[in-house]
Design a protein around this motif. Structure first.
Motif, mmCIF file in Angstrom:
data_model
loop_
_atom_site.group_PDB
_atom_site.id
_atom_site.type_symbol
_atom_site.label_atom_id
_atom_site.label_comp_id
_atom_site.label_asym_id
_atom_site.label_seq_id
_atom_site.Cartn_x
_atom_site.Cartn_y
_atom_site.Cartn_z
ATOM 1 N N ASP A 101 0.644 -1.283 0.043
ATOM 2 C CA ASP A 101 -0.209 0.096 -0.186
ATOM 3 C C ASP A 101 0.720 1.161 -0.062
ATOM 4 O O ASP A 101 0.631 2.094 -0.736
ATOM 5 N N GLY A 102 1.861 1.169 0.782
ATOM 6 C CA GLY A 102 2.833 2.552 0.913
ATOM 7 C C GLY A 102 3.608 2.484 -0.483
ATOM 8 O O GLY A 102 3.863 3.642 -0.913
ATOM 9 N N ALA A 103 4.058 1.535 -0.926
ATOM 10 C CA ALA A 103 4.644 1.690 -2.277
ATOM 11 C C ALA A 103 3.779 2.283 -3.290
ATOM 12 O O ALA A 103 4.131 2.838 -4.311
ATOM 13 N N GLY A 104 2.522 1.785 -3.317
ATOM 14 C CA GLY A 104 1.688 2.152 -4.228
ATOM 15 C C GLY A 104 1.366 3.594 -4.169
ATOM 16 O O GLY A 104 1.271 4.260 -5.111
ATOM 17 N N PHE A 105 1.316 4.135 -2.950
ATOM 18 C CA PHE A 105 0.988 5.500 -2.848
ATOM 19 C C PHE A 105 2.194 6.199 -3.206
ATOM 20 O O PHE A 105 1.806 7.384 -4.020
ATOM 21 N N ILE A 106 3.224 6.040 -2.943
ATOM 22 C CA ILE A 106 4.451 6.605 -3.489
ATOM 23 C C ILE A 106 4.481 6.754 -4.850
ATOM 24 O O ILE A 106 4.878 7.706 -5.597
ATOM 25 N N ALA A 107 4.383 5.341 -5.326
ATOM 26 C CA ALA A 107 4.403 5.415 -7.021
ATOM 27 C C ALA A 107 3.406 6.262 -7.700
ATOM 28 O O ALA A 107 3.515 6.976 -8.515
#
Length: 167
Positions: A108-114
């Motif tokens: 979820d965090g990686a998706g937000f940053i991407a």
């Protein structure tokens, strides 16, 4: 030299030597300029005080992604140390810093940053982020006329809890 008369008028006095040994002195009245500057500084202080006290996180970036200003709440809602939130700090570096933190280590965090890296900043965009501590933050990006953008962060946790309870 800047001089002020007893009647409240201000003058800037400029002097320059002449090649033949004389001296030229020019006095310009600056009363209105000084008053306008004081008024502008007062207005800027009021605006800065209001922005600093917002419950919203607010930041503005230039067209190259350099931070122009941010209020303290902006850093708090992203769990970033205050020393990072300074003019000139690059948005890409901010995202790198978030990616390196434990809070953004999951999918979820990686998706937000991407998603933040891929947003077209010339258009309005909004997304929602659920932090690990249960805090829910709405993240909005709005374009500025010069090609930069503003970013607002709003803690909507009470609203989301109320919606969950209502459903």
């Amino acid at each position: 030299l800047r001089r002020r008369t007893f009647h409240g008028r201000s003058f800037d006095v400029h002097g320059a030597p002449l090649p033949d040994g004389g001296y030229v002195v020019c006095a310009l009245e600056t009363t209105a300029l000084i008053a306008a500057r004081a008024e502008a500084e007062d207005a800027l202080n009021r605006i800065n005080t209001a922005i600093a006290g917002l419950q919203l996180g607010l930041a503005a970036f230039d067209p190259q992604g350099a931070l122009l200003f941010a209020n303290p709440r902006f850093g708090e809602l992203l769990a970033l140390p205050p020393e990072l939130i300074r003019p000139g700090f690059r948005f890409s570096d901010l995202l790198d810093r978030l990616a390196a933190s434990d809070e953004f280590s999951g999918v979820d965090g990686a998706g937000f940053i991407a998603g933040q890296r891929g947003i077209d900043r010339s258009r309005q965009a909004t997304t929602r982020r659920m932090r690990g501590n249960g805090q829910v933050i709405d993240v909005s990006s709005d374009p500025l006329p010069d090609g930069g953008w503003t970013m607002t962060l709003a803690d909507v946790s009470p609203l989301v809890r109320a919606e969950d309870e209502a459903s």
